[in-house]
Design an enzyme around this catalytic site. Structure first.
Site, short mmCIF file in Angstrom:
data_model
loop_
_atom_site.label_atom_id
_atom_site.label_comp_id
_atom_site.label_asym_id
_atom_site.label_seq_id
_atom_site.Cartn_x
_atom_site.Cartn_y
_atom_site.Cartn_z
N ASP A 70 -12.72 105.45 23.58
CA ASP A 70 -11.50 105.01 24.29
C ASP A 70 -10.67 104.05 23.42
OD1 ASP A 70 -9.83 105.00 26.53
OD2 ASP A 70 -11.53 104.84 27.91
N ASP A 75 -4.22 108.95 32.32
CA ASP A 75 -5.28 109.45 33.22
C ASP A 75 -4.72 110.39 34.29
OD1 ASP A 75 -6.84 107.83 31.72
OD2 ASP A 75 -7.64 106.66 33.37
#
Ligand code: GAL
Length: 506
Positions: free
Chosen positions: A223, A288
């Site tokens: 990430d 997302d």
């Protein structure tokens, strides 16, 4: 002649992926707000250029020097020729390190559970993948996302599995996953912390890669939260991700084990489709996902402009699937799954499999769609040949491109998306797709109804495609079209006889 507008900037939905996840009323996830006080040993990674082995040099004799100059000239000539005639696209070459040639199929814990994970949840997902027949159709990875760790590293500097959530330890967990014939994935971050403020891997890349491999993991999602200050990192996004890519490659070399599959997650903010295939096998292209049609349509829209970037060993990652979640209708779910599969995104199931409906399970198990995703001969994605509601190349997150086609080992794939809120007929001329031969007819296979729908000559109409619904077709060459199938050229522009007479409409 049709004129094309250059792609305009897709509207960027700034999701709060770089913020700590704040749970909704319904789910009971914890909010993490304080910074951990982890020990962060500052072991500097080896940043020497890779792939150069030391060698002993001897002073050249006159003969070897002459030979050397000749070889140098020859090499320069050959490389100039290959530059002149090479058909390689000017993009970064894929990291063909033997893992993840095809889009990864499996499970990821984030969309279903966020931080509410533990070994029972992970093992249950793994068992259900097997008992529901998902493993049999190719879903082989069980990937743990954020929140599996303790907030602090150990005294010696290692990430520690959370003792309450994973009391049996990670080796036990990966052993059980492997014993079911599945593979296991883990998660970390390129910065100081993960997005939920657990330890990140910055300056610990080699140590963490080794730990993940020792724990038995096969796959790493990486990430982009908690970015170090510029005067510490002195790298851009490429350098930041290269650190872990190097650690993974070094580890593979020193351990003799296959490299961890490397899944980059920087939300498409710095055009990873241009560079991430040097380092890993997939890269997130957007913020997302959420379980609603607006999010699905907007991700399809953004990816429509970069679909060319997916091929073997390197794939645009359109994010974890929302099949089974939120308020996606049956048709929206089919469209979501079809687009992700035909655009060669990784397909990571993200729902609670213990409560999945038969209809959603059947969507995930559509083997004719999965066969396109996992085509071992053709690695490229479908791409739009006509945007439809919008002029070509226009970005619109509500009405993404509607008419898509691509190659496959068994024929030409077509994907038609009805972005309208009511049913619509969808028509296309076959030769609008570059993969269709003029003057030929094609048998039509419907990849959702699993029926052969006759032979298409010149064009095809999908009647009454449901609102937000999809049609997926496989067209196979069925020989010359019948005589007098229409005007002399299906594509009328510049159609001309051998003696120079323009055809009507040309
Ligand atoms: C986000 C990422 C999500 C999930 C989450 C965990 O940055 O896009 O897929 O991994 O972090 O905190």
């Amino acid at each position: 002649m049709m004129s094309y507008l250059p792609p305009s900037d897709p509207p960027h939905s700034k999701e709060d992926h770089h913020k700590v996840y704040v749970p909704s009323e319904q789910d009971h996830h914890k909010v993490y707000s304080s910074l951990p006080h982890g020990s962060l040993p500052a072991a500097q990674p080896d940043l020497r250029p890779r792939g150069h082995h030391g060698s002993t040099l001897r002073a050249p004799t006159a003969r070897t020097a002459l030979m050397g100059s000749f070889l140098f000239l020859l090499a320069s000539l050959l490389s100039a020729l290959s530059l002149r005639f090479s058909h390689e696209p000017p993009v970064a070459q894929a990291l063909e390190d033997g893992v993840a040639k095809l889009p990864v199929l499996g499970y990821n814990t984030w969309n279903a559970y966020h931080c509410d994970i533990n070994e029972t949840v992970v093992l249950q997902a793994a068992k259900l993948m097997v008992s529901l027949g998902l493993a049999d159709v190719g879903y082989t990875h069980v990937n743990i996302d954020d929140c599996y760790a303790e907030k602090n590293r150990s005294a010696s500097g290692d990430i520690v599995a959370n003792a309450e959530r994973f009391p049996s330890g990670m080796n036990n967990l990966t052993d059980q996953i492997h014993s079911m014939g599945l593979k296991a994935g883990i998660y970390s971050d390129s910065g100081w912390f993960t997005c939920q403020l657990y330890p990140g891997s910055f300056q610990n890349e080699a140590r963490d890669a080794k730990l993940f491999q020792d724990w038995g993991f096969d796959y790493l999602k990486f990430d982009n939260c908690a970015v170090p200050y510029d005067d510490i990192i002195r790298e851009g996004i490429v350098g930041k991700y290269q650190r872990m890519a190097n650690a993974i490659a070094d580890l593979a070399k020193s351990s003799g084990k296959p490299p961890l599959i490397f899944s980059l997650c920087e939300w498409g903010e710095e055009q990873p489709w241009l560079w991430a295939r040097r380092f890993g096998q997939s890269w997130r292209t957007t913020g997302d996902i959420s379980p609603d049609w607006g999010s699905v349509a907007s991700i399809i829209n953004q990816n429509s402009f970069i679909a060319w970037a997916s091929d073997f060993y390197g794939h645009n990652d359109m994010d974890i699937l929302e099949v089974g979640n939120g308020d996606l209708s049956f048709d929206e779910t089919k469209t979501h799954f079809t687009a992700w599969a035909l655009m060669k995104s990784p397909l990571l199931i993200g729902t609670d499999l213990s409560t999945i409906s038969d209809a959603n399970l059947a969507i995930l198990k559509n083997e004719e769609i999965l066969a396109i995703s996992q085509d071992p001969v053709v690695g490229t994605s479908v791409t739009p040949f006509r945007w439809g509601i919008n002029p070509d190349w226009v970005s619109n997150s509500t009405h993404p491109a509607q008419y898509w086609s691509g190659e496959s080992q068994n024929g030409t794939v077509f994907m038609l998306i009805n972005t309208l809120d009511e049913p619509a007929d969808m028509f296309f001329n076959l030769t609008e797709s570059p993969w269709i031969r003029a003057g030929r007819q094609y048998s039509v296979r419907d990849l959702w109804t699993h029926t052969d729908n006759g032979t298409a000559v010149r064009n095809f109409t999908a009647a009454a495609v449901p609102a937000h619904g999809v049609v997926a077709l496989l067209l196979k060459d069925a020989g010359d079209e019948p005589p007098n199938s229409g005007p002399p050229c299906a594509r009328p522009e510049w159609c001309i006889s051998q003696n120079g007479t323009l055809a009507p409409g040309a």
